[in-house]
Design an enzyme around this catalytic site. Structure first.
Site, PDB file in Angstrom:
ATOM      1  N   ASP A 108       0.832  -1.207   0.000  1.00  0.00           N
ATOM      2  CA  ASP A 108       0.000   0.000   0.000  1.00  0.00           C
ATOM      3  C   ASP A 108       0.870   1.263   0.000  1.00  0.00           C
ATOM      4  OD1 ASP A 108      -2.366   1.375  -0.062  1.00  0.00           O
ATOM      5  OD2 ASP A 108      -2.744   1.237   2.089  1.00  0.00           O
ATOM      6  N   ASN A 153     -11.235  -2.791  -5.081  1.00  0.00           N
ATOM      7  CA  ASN A 153     -10.499  -1.795  -5.868  1.00  0.00           C
ATOM      8  C   ASN A 153     -11.194  -1.440  -7.190  1.00  0.00           C
ATOM      9  OD1 ASN A 153      -7.230  -2.906  -4.722  1.00  0.00           O
ATOM     10  ND2 ASN A 153      -8.364  -1.085  -4.097  1.00  0.00           N
TER      11      ASN A 153
HETATM   12  C1  IPE Z   1      -5.534  -2.774  -0.148  1.00  0.00           C
HETATM   13  O1  IPE Z   1      -5.174  -1.443  -0.304  1.00  0.00           O
HETATM   14  C2  IPE Z   1      -5.509  -3.488  -1.461  1.00  0.00           C
HETATM   15  C3  IPE Z   1      -4.220  -3.603  -2.119  1.00  0.00           C
HETATM   16  C4  IPE Z   1      -3.062  -3.206  -1.682  1.00  0.00           C
HETATM   17  C5  IPE Z   1      -4.276  -4.275  -3.388  1.00  0.00           C
HETATM   18  P1  IPE Z   1      -6.248  -0.276  -0.430  1.00  0.00           P
HETATM   19  O2  IPE Z   1      -5.464   0.975  -0.550  1.00  0.00           O
HETATM   20  O3  IPE Z   1      -7.217  -0.582  -1.512  1.00  0.00           O
HETATM   21  O4  IPE Z   1      -6.995  -0.373   0.975  1.00  0.00           O
HETATM   22  P2  IPE Z   1      -7.945   0.665   1.710  1.00  0.00           P
HETATM   23  O5  IPE Z   1      -9.015   1.055   0.749  1.00  0.00           O
HETATM   24  O6  IPE Z   1      -7.104   1.847   2.097  1.00  0.00           O
HETATM   25  O7  IPE Z   1      -8.441  -0.077   2.904  1.00  0.00           O
HETATM   26  C1  IPE Z   2      -1.642   0.208  -3.351  1.00  0.00           C
HETATM   27  O1  IPE Z   2      -1.424   1.560  -3.405  1.00  0.00           O
HETATM   28  C2  IPE Z   2      -1.853  -0.390  -4.714  1.00  0.00           C
HETATM   29  C3  IPE Z   2      -3.218  -0.833  -4.999  1.00  0.00           C
HETATM   30  C4  IPE Z   2      -4.239  -0.782  -4.192  1.00  0.00           C
HETATM   31  C5  IPE Z   2      -3.431  -1.383  -6.304  1.00  0.00           C
HETATM   32  P1  IPE Z   2      -2.620   2.608  -3.375  1.00  0.00           P
HETATM   33  O2  IPE Z   2      -3.008   2.899  -4.787  1.00  0.00           O
HETATM   34  O3  IPE Z   2      -3.710   2.143  -2.507  1.00  0.00           O
HETATM   35  O4  IPE Z   2      -1.903   3.871  -2.755  1.00  0.00           O
HETATM   36  P2  IPE Z   2      -2.504   4.889  -1.710  1.00  0.00           P
HETATM   37  O5  IPE Z   2      -3.020   4.106  -0.563  1.00  0.00           O
HETATM   38  O6  IPE Z   2      -3.579   5.645  -2.419  1.00  0.00           O
HETATM   39  O7  IPE Z   2      -1.332   5.751  -1.356  1.00  0.00           O
HETATM   40 MG    MG Z   3      -4.133   2.392  -0.523  1.00  0.00          MG
END
Ligand code: IPE
Ligand code: IPE
Ligand code: MG
Length: 247
Positions: free
Chosen positions: A22, A70
């Site tokens: 993340d 997602n």
């Molecule tokens: C969790 O991250 C899913 C992945 C890393 C693929 P998110 O960024 O989607 O999680 P939330 O929405 O902050 O809980």
């Molecule tokens: C994790 O990074 C990757 C996926 C969920 C695919 P994020 O895209 O959630 O990054 P933040 O949380 O917005 O920084």
């Molecule tokens: Mg995220």
């Protein structure tokens, strides 16, 4: 054997590490770049971590790449992430294969287009015999989906035993039913939640949260997580005194 039906063997190096990667978006934002650039850099971090886990002797690495929630993101970002996944399956698999990586994909594939589904199947078939490390990519994965699909498979296979299924039977139908449960869970990016990742499988996993954003997660950061893991006392319900006697 599972953590609730027996006492798993504890080794200094985790056999299985599961990671919520993340912080890609915030990494990009901090630099005034589009979120896509954060995801692109995130792929570099994946390469480093797979290599380093293999060097350490980790047997299974499960990476959360795309959650069942997602899809709620803007269509443009979802499209970009699907493109990255496709690119990885086309270009990275040769290198992984050469390095002895076995690739599996966990999650509901039904929502991917036919081309992507076929690339996944080919990558899995091509690397099926590799034994250096097993890399499990969680894509369109959700922990609740996993438990429901396992239950549905079980009821279809043995309708006559409805109401009598055991934990071990259900566990075997889960997405990672053939792998040991994760010993160490890592979430980068500062959030301290599971976001519907491996809900069942993390029952006795050691949890590690770091503020490091995923594109900045390097070998040293993984070493630090493993060091933290090595300082934990994994009791699986027992007392410290019992552990001292049995070791
Ligand atoms: C969790 O991250 C899913 C992945 C890393 C693929 P998110 O960024 O989607 O999680 P939330 O929405 O902050 O809980
Ligand atoms: C994790 O990074 C990757 C996926 C969920 C695919 P994020 O895209 O959630 O990054 P933040 O949380 O917005 O920084
Ligand atoms: Mg995220």
């Amino acid at each position: 054997m599972t953590s609730t039906t027996g006492i798993p063997e504890v080794r200094p190096i985790p056999r299985h590490i599961a990671i919520i990667m993340d912080g890609n978006g915030r990494w990009a934002k901090l630099r005034g770049l589009p979120r896509a650039e954060g995801h692109r850099q995130g792929v570099e971090a994946v390469r480093r971590v797979v290599r380093h886990c293999a060097e350490l002797g980790v047997e299974h690495l499960t990476l959360f790449a795309f959650s069942s929630e997602n899809w709620r993101r803007p269509a443009e970002e979802v499209g970009f992430l699907m493109g990255l996944f496709r690119m990885m399956l086309q270009r990275e698999v040769t290198r992984m294969h050469r390095n002895g990586v076995r690739l599996t994909v966990i999650g509901d594939r039904g929502r991917f287009d036919a081309e992507l589904q076929s690339l996944i199947a080919k990558a899995e078939a091509r690397t099926a015999g590799n034994t250096k490390i097993c890399l499990n990519i969680a894509a369109n994965y959700g922990g609740r989906w996993d438990i429901v699909q396992a239950m549905n498979r079980l009821t279809r296979a043995h309708p006559e035993r409805a109401g009598c299924y055991t934990e071990l039977e259900l566990q075997a139908e889960l997405a990672l039913g053939w792998a040991p449960e994760p010993d160490l869970f890592i979430r980068t990016g500062g959030e301290q939640r599971l976001s519907n990742f491996l809900l069942w499988q993390l029952a006795y996993t050691e949890l590690y949260f770091t503020d490091t954003l995923w594109p900045d997660f390097r070998e040293e950061a993984l070493d630090e997580a493993v060091r933290s893991y090595q300082c934990r006392e994994r009791r699986f319900g027992r007392t410290s005194e019992q552990l001292a006697v049995s070791s």
